[in-house]
Design a protein around this motif. Structure first.
Motif, PDB file in Angstrom:
ATOM      1  N   ARG A 176      47.186  40.526  22.803  1.00 22.77           N
ATOM      2  CA  ARG A 176      47.271  39.214  22.167  1.00 22.77           C
ATOM      3  C   ARG A 176      45.891  38.606  21.990  1.00 22.77           C
ATOM      4  O   ARG A 176      44.930  39.002  22.654  1.00 22.77           O
ATOM      5  N   ASN A 177      45.818  37.620  21.093  1.00 22.39           N
ATOM      6  CA  ASN A 177      44.564  36.895  20.925  1.00 22.39           C
ATOM      7  C   ASN A 177      44.184  36.214  22.244  1.00 22.39           C
ATOM      8  O   ASN A 177      45.013  35.570  22.883  1.00 22.39           O
ATOM      9  N   ALA A 178      42.944  36.356  22.604  1.00 19.45           N
ATOM     10  CA  ALA A 178      42.453  35.785  23.862  1.00 19.45           C
ATOM     11  C   ALA A 178      42.104  34.316  23.637  1.00 19.45           C
ATOM     12  O   ALA A 178      40.954  33.963  23.371  1.00 19.45           O
ATOM     13  N   ASP A 179      43.117  33.451  23.752  1.00 22.89           N
ATOM     14  CA  ASP A 179      42.915  32.033  23.444  1.00 22.89           C
ATOM     15  C   ASP A 179      42.978  31.144  24.680  1.00 22.89           C
ATOM     16  O   ASP A 179      43.037  29.918  24.559  1.00 22.89           O
ATOM     17  N   GLY A 180      42.992  31.732  25.855  1.00 27.20           N
ATOM     18  CA  GLY A 180      43.024  30.939  27.073  1.00 27.20           C
ATOM     19  C   GLY A 180      43.301  31.809  28.279  1.00 27.20           C
ATOM     20  O   GLY A 180      43.539  33.026  28.154  1.00 27.20           O
ATOM     21  N   PHE A 181      43.264  31.205  29.468  1.00 27.87           N
ATOM     22  CA  PHE A 181      43.559  31.940  30.683  1.00 27.87           C
ATOM     23  C   PHE A 181      45.030  32.338  30.709  1.00 27.87           C
ATOM     24  O   PHE A 181      45.876  31.705  30.064  1.00 27.87           O
ATOM     25  N   TYR A 182      45.339  33.378  31.468  1.00 28.93           N
ATOM     26  CA  TYR A 182      46.733  33.793  31.609  1.00 28.93           C
ATOM     27  C   TYR A 182      47.536  32.684  32.295  1.00 28.93           C
ATOM     28  O   TYR A 182      47.091  32.086  33.271  1.00 28.93           O
ATOM     29  N   ARG A 183      48.761  32.456  31.790  1.00 28.82           N
ATOM     30  CA  ARG A 183      49.608  31.385  32.306  1.00 28.82           C
ATOM     31  C   ARG A 183      50.839  31.899  33.060  1.00 28.82           C
ATOM     32  O   ARG A 183      51.270  31.289  34.020  1.00 28.82           O
ATOM     33  N   ARG A 184      51.431  33.013  32.596  1.00 31.91           N
ATOM     34  CA  ARG A 184      52.630  33.556  33.233  1.00 31.91           C
ATOM     35  C   ARG A 184      52.510  35.071  33.281  1.00 31.91           C
ATOM     36  O   ARG A 184      52.321  35.719  32.241  1.00 31.91           O
ATOM     37  N   ALA A 185      52.635  35.629  34.478  1.00 28.84           N
ATOM     38  CA  ALA A 185      52.508  37.078  34.664  1.00 28.84           C
ATOM     39  C   ALA A 185      53.744  37.626  35.360  1.00 28.84           C
ATOM     40  O   ALA A 185      54.273  36.999  36.292  1.00 28.84           O
ATOM     41  N   LEU A 186      54.206  38.779  34.906  1.00 22.86           N
ATOM     42  CA  LEU A 186      55.335  39.466  35.521  1.00 22.86           C
ATOM     43  C   LEU A 186      54.827  40.732  36.197  1.00 22.86           C
ATOM     44  O   LEU A 186      54.056  41.495  35.602  1.00 22.86           O
ATOM     45  N   VAL A 187      55.261  40.954  37.444  1.00 20.30           N
ATOM     46  CA  VAL A 187      54.849  42.141  38.190  1.00 20.30           C
ATOM     47  C   VAL A 187      56.103  42.908  38.617  1.00 20.30           C
ATOM     48  O   VAL A 187      56.707  42.592  39.649  1.00 20.30           O
ATOM     49  N   PRO A 188      56.550  43.908  37.848  1.00 21.80           N
ATOM     50  CA  PRO A 188      57.661  44.749  38.296  1.00 21.80           C
ATOM     51  C   PRO A 188      57.184  45.661  39.420  1.00 21.80           C
ATOM     52  O   PRO A 188      56.156  46.332  39.292  1.00 21.80           O
ATOM     53  N   VAL A 189      57.915  45.689  40.537  1.00 24.68           N
ATOM     54  CA  VAL A 189      57.490  46.449  41.705  1.00 24.68           C
ATOM     55  C   VAL A 189      58.558  47.448  42.102  1.00 24.68           C
ATOM     56  O   VAL A 189      59.738  47.294  41.783  1.00 24.68           O
ATOM     57  N   ASP A 190      58.117  48.482  42.835  1.00 22.38           N
ATOM     58  CA  ASP A 190      59.028  49.525  43.313  1.00 22.38           C
ATOM     59  C   ASP A 190      59.171  49.492  44.832  1.00 22.38           C
ATOM     60  O   ASP A 190      59.685  50.419  45.426  1.00 22.38           O
ATOM     61  N   LEU A 191      58.672  48.413  45.476  1.00 12.78           N
ATOM     62  CA  LEU A 191      58.803  48.218  46.920  1.00 12.78           C
ATOM     63  C   LEU A 191      58.053  49.276  47.718  1.00 12.78           C
ATOM     64  O   LEU A 191      58.474  49.676  48.807  1.00 12.78           O
ATOM     65  N   THR A 192      56.935  49.762  47.189  1.00 16.74           N
ATOM     66  CA  THR A 192      56.039  50.678  47.889  1.00 16.74           C
ATOM     67  C   THR A 192      54.657  50.026  47.956  1.00 16.74           C
ATOM     68  O   THR A 192      54.415  48.990  47.304  1.00 16.74           O
ATOM     69  N   PRO A 193      53.703  50.593  48.716  1.00 12.82           N
ATOM     70  CA  PRO A 193      52.344  50.041  48.731  1.00 12.82           C
ATOM     71  C   PRO A 193      51.700  49.957  47.355  1.00 12.82           C
ATOM     72  O   PRO A 193      50.809  49.138  47.135  1.00 12.82           O
ATOM     73  N   HIS A 194      52.140  50.785  46.414  1.00  9.78           N
ATOM     74  CA  HIS A 194      51.587  50.726  45.064  1.00  9.78           C
ATOM     75  C   HIS A 194      52.017  49.438  44.376  1.00  9.78           C
ATOM     76  O   HIS A 194      51.266  48.864  43.588  1.00  9.78           O
ATOM     77  N   GLY A 195      53.223  48.978  44.674  1.00  7.69           N
ATOM     78  CA  GLY A 195      53.640  47.671  44.183  1.00  7.69           C
ATOM     79  C   GLY A 195      52.834  46.556  44.820  1.00  7.69           C
ATOM     80  O   GLY A 195      52.503  45.559  44.166  1.00  7.69           O
ATOM     81  N   ASP A 196      52.490  46.720  46.108  1.00  9.07           N
ATOM     82  CA  ASP A 196      51.633  45.737  46.769  1.00  9.07           C
ATOM     83  C   ASP A 196      50.315  45.596  46.025  1.00  9.07           C
ATOM     84  O   ASP A 196      49.816  44.480  45.812  1.00  9.07           O
ATOM     85  N   ALA A 197      49.731  46.729  45.633  1.00  7.69           N
ATOM     86  CA  ALA A 197      48.450  46.696  44.924  1.00  7.69           C
ATOM     87  C   ALA A 197      48.589  45.967  43.596  1.00  7.69           C
ATOM     88  O   ALA A 197      47.713  45.186  43.211  1.00  7.69           O
ATOM     89  N   ALA A 198      49.703  46.207  42.888  1.00  2.00           N
ATOM     90  CA  ALA A 198      49.908  45.545  41.598  1.00  2.00           C
ATOM     91  C   ALA A 198      50.002  44.035  41.776  1.00  2.00           C
ATOM     92  O   ALA A 198      49.442  43.265  40.986  1.00  2.00           O
ATOM     93  N   VAL A 199      50.709  43.582  42.818  1.00  2.00           N
ATOM     94  CA  VAL A 199      50.824  42.148  43.073  1.00  2.00           C
ATOM     95  C   VAL A 199      49.455  41.547  43.330  1.00  2.00           C
ATOM     96  O   VAL A 199      49.103  40.479  42.810  1.00  2.00           O
ATOM     97  N   GLN A 200      48.652  42.230  44.136  1.00  2.00           N
ATOM     98  CA  GLN A 200      47.368  41.654  44.495  1.00  2.00           C
ATOM     99  C   GLN A 200      46.386  41.664  43.331  1.00  2.00           C
ATOM    100  O   GLN A 200      45.618  40.714  43.152  1.00  2.00           O
ATOM    101  N   VAL A 201      46.406  42.714  42.521  1.00  4.72           N
ATOM    102  CA  VAL A 201      45.549  42.732  41.343  1.00  4.72           C
ATOM    103  C   VAL A 201      45.967  41.643  40.365  1.00  4.72           C
ATOM    104  O   VAL A 201      45.128  40.982  39.744  1.00  4.72           O
ATOM    105  N   ALA A 202      47.277  41.424  40.222  1.00  7.09           N
ATOM    106  CA  ALA A 202      47.753  40.343  39.358  1.00  7.09           C
ATOM    107  C   ALA A 202      47.218  39.001  39.829  1.00  7.09           C
ATOM    108  O   ALA A 202      46.785  38.170  39.022  1.00  7.09           O
ATOM    109  N   ALA A 203      47.242  38.768  41.138  1.00  9.26           N
ATOM    110  CA  ALA A 203      46.739  37.510  41.672  1.00  9.26           C
ATOM    111  C   ALA A 203      45.247  37.357  41.427  1.00  9.26           C
ATOM    112  O   ALA A 203      44.760  36.255  41.176  1.00  9.26           O
ATOM    113  N   ALA A 204      44.520  38.465  41.485  1.00  6.68           N
ATOM    114  CA  ALA A 204      43.072  38.404  41.280  1.00  6.68           C
ATOM    115  C   ALA A 204      42.718  38.186  39.814  1.00  6.68           C
ATOM    116  O   ALA A 204      41.794  37.436  39.496  1.00  6.68           O
TER     117      ALA A 204
END
Length: 320
Positions: free
Chosen positions: A143-171
């Motif tokens: 998408r056009n980069a017109d501002g900071f991200y406002r809403r993010a979805l993190v689908p997880v599989d309940l493994t440590p790899h999902g943990d990493a996705a959550v934390q990268v999303a927060a960062a």
């Protein structure tokens, strides 16, 4: 792993590649990160010219032109976003050069080209190889980069790899409302239906499964040091890609963050082929997070953030 302090963005100077530059500049400003602009000159593309010119003339000329263009972009970014950046031009195989350059970065940013991002991104056919081989999170800008991200979805599989996705999303999206999402496997329920159990037993089994998943998602968020009371959780029953795409539309998400590998058969399905299909079908920016191999970092508050998350936790037993 340290916080996202270095961002690498690759461009071929197309409109999509330049849009990736704008997103990377916004992220560098928001996260107070160092920004590097990269262009790869593919030497294989100069074969016709070699009949008329020597290699140093045609390739070095192209590299010099690319470096001058990147420097103009740097000046524009500095003026608009107050972000200083460096430029890098590499000559060689695009995948090899991009893989080597991204190894020094905390985040790689690419732009989409065409309708099939797996075949026509900034660096063409090398993108699929990058997604399979990169140990650096890869952000595909759609998408056009017109501002900071406002809403993010993190689908997880309940493994440590999902943990990493959550934390990268927060960062990456410290200002965004972040929703952690899981698709429940309906195989167990199908077995119960085949056994002709009563509807009351089916409802009880579903409620237990939903409560168990919600508890595991909360523990996942707690493991990475986030406040579980400030994260929204949701789950659904169904196949991963349609469920996630439906959730993206319902949430109005401008970013989806997906882990790349898992350890179970279900996780491999969710985070292997599904991550590619989401990359192809989602109409929002897509962040692919590789398998966690290093210690995760504590979340750092951005100077622009008004709180990492704002949505309330949903109660166990609800299905969205």
């Amino acid at each position: 792993m340290m916080p996202i302090a270095t961002i690498l963005v690759a461009t071929d100077f197309s409109p999509d590649g330049n849009n990736a530059l704008r997103r990377a500049a916004l992220l560098a400003r928001q996260l107070d990160a160092r920004l590097t602009l990269l262009h790869v000159v593919d030497a294989a593309g100069f074969k016709p010219l070699r009949e008329w010119f020597s290699r140093p003339l045609d390739i070095d000329l192209k590299a010099a032109q690319a470096r001058a263009t990147l420097r103009r972009f740097c000046a524009e970014i500095a003026g608009r976003h107050d972000v200083s950046c460096t430029v890098e031009v590499r000559v060689g195989d695009p995948h090899e050069q991009l893989l080597a350059a991204s190894a020094k970065a905390d985040l790689l940013v690419l732009g989409q080209r065409g309708r099939n991002p797996l075949k026509s991104l900034v660096i063409g056919g090398t993108t699929d190889r990058m997604l399979r081989t990169s140990r650096t999170p890869v952000l595909v800008v759609k998408r056009n980069a017109d501002g900071f991200y406002r809403r993010a979805l993190v689908p997880v599989d309940l493994t440590p790899h999902g943990d990493a996705a959550v934390q990268v999303a927060a960062a990456v999206a410290p200002n965004a409302v972040i929703e952690v999402f899981h698709g429940l496997d309906s195989a167990r329920e199908a077995v119960l239906r085949e056994a002709d159990v009563t509807q009351a037993i089916l409802r009880q089994a579903r409620a237990r499964d939903e409560a168990r998943v919600h508890a595991r998602m909360r523990r996942s968020v707690a493991r990475v040091g986030l406040d579980g009371g400030r994260v929204k959780f949701s789950l659904t029953h169904g196949t991963p890609v349609p469920s996630t795409l439906h959730k993206l539309r319902a949430l109005g998400a401008d970013l989806v963050v997906v882990g790349k590998h898992g350890e179970s058969a279900v996780a491999d399905f969710l985070l292997g082929s599904v991550s590619r299909r989401l990359l192809a079908k989602a109409d929002c920016d897509t962040l692919i997070v590789p398998r966690a191999t290093r210690v995760l970092w504590p979340v750092r508050r951005s100077p622009f953030a008004q709180g990492h998350f704002t949505a309330a936790v949903e109660q166990p037993g609800s299905v969205t």
